[in-house]
Structure formats: structure tokens, C-alpha cells
Design an enzyme around this catalytic site. Sequence first.
Site, PDB file in Angstrom:
ATOM      1  N   ALA A  13      43.473  96.953  21.358  1.00 19.07           N
ATOM      2  CA  ALA A  13      43.782  95.452  21.356  1.00 19.07           C
ATOM      3  C   ALA A  13      42.475  94.748  20.665  1.00 19.07           C
ATOM      4  CB  ALA A  13      44.100  94.726  22.458  1.00 19.07           C
ATOM      5  N   GLU A  88      34.469  99.197  28.986  1.00 18.06           N
ATOM      6  CA  GLU A  88      35.232  99.944  29.601  1.00 18.06           C
ATOM      7  C   GLU A  88      35.303  99.573  31.325  1.00 18.06           C
ATOM      8  OE1 GLU A  88      36.968 101.928  28.297  1.00 18.06           O
ATOM      9  OE2 GLU A  88      36.065 102.433  26.094  1.00 18.06           O
TER      10      GLU A  88
END
Length: 205
Positions: A13, A88
Site C-alpha cells: 500500500a 515494519e
Amino acid sequence: MAKLYFYYSAMNAGKSTSLLQSAFNYRERGMNTIIYSSIIDDRYQIGYVTSRLGINSPAVVFDTKFDFFEDVKSRIKNNTVQCVFVDEAQFLKKVQVRQLCRIVDELDIPVLTYGLRSDFKGEPFEGSIYLLTWADKNQELKTVCHCGKKATMNMRIAEDGSVCEEGDQIAIGGNELYISTCRKHFYEKKPGVIKDVGRNFTYII
Ligand SMILES: [Zn+2]
């Protein structure tokens, strides 16, 4: 007042792109930032946050034992830090999310985190659970399923094109592919059309 932000989404995304753009905006104004990225993610060079669009920036790597609060505290002895970025962020442990909260609350430095909400089984990641619970602001970065609906889930596809239902939560690299889909197609196990090109997959919408 500084805040803790969690930008979450399905795969692909543009999380890293968004992080790099925000960090650039700070630096353009002469502000000092720190970017952290997980040592688990070795898709690109370790020590860099890399966007699929091709831009990157050096990053300090963290593992599950890393102490964010102590690291930032030691850095601000010599240099002011205006913003902390974590890529992350789904790989964070609960205690590390708590450390990020303390950076915001005690050091008054904003922390922007970016991560996946759920794994290929539809289960939440530890880091994401606590970020969604403790962050001052949660914001979804949107991407689309092959049907045109918003994609919120991540499907893991094996080399033979089958949808993986078993396996470790973390399996980066290798010959597996992740495809983001809407919830309906995730549970129907319909990733769309997948074409196997040599050792690499090509996904055709
Ligand atoms: Zn769909």
C-alpha cells in the site's frame, strides 16, 4: 504535544514510500530524524528503508531485543531529534511498543510507525495489536483488491500458485508472494489470476 502514530495497511500500500516522504519533509526543514527498520526484513539491503518505487534511506536496524527508549535517549545527548520513524512495525514486541510510548510521553518526540495489521492467516501481529491499542492516532493506508474493493488482508502464495494456510508468521523473501485482497476474497482464497514467470511470480489483475 508529541504523539504516537500507527499507519497500517495490507501489503504493497506504499507504507515505506509514505515513511520516506514524511522523513524527507522533516529533513527538508532542517530537522533531525531517526529511521528504524526491522532486521527480519531482508528483502532489500539491511540498514535501509526501501520503497518499491526505488527510493531509499539509511536506517538503524532493530531486532526483538532492541531498546528504542535507551537508543533515542543516548542519541539526544549529542543531537536533538525531532521525529522517530519505525518501518515494519508489525515485528515490534509489546515491550518495544511501550518504549515508543515512553519516547513520546517522556522525551516529547513524535513517533511515526508503519506496519501490517495482520498476517497471511488473518491473525494480528504482536506489534500491531499494541500499536492499535496504544497509539494516539491510527491511520489506514489504502490499497485495492483485484475486485476493486479495499484490500485489508494479506494472502501468501506458494511457488506452485496455491494459497498458503500453514507456516510461520514470518517468512520473508524466498519464492513466496504476498497479495493483498479484501476480506471476502481472502476467506474465499481467491487471489485473482497469478502467472508463474520463471522463478518469479507475476500477478495479473
Ligand atoms: Zn476482493
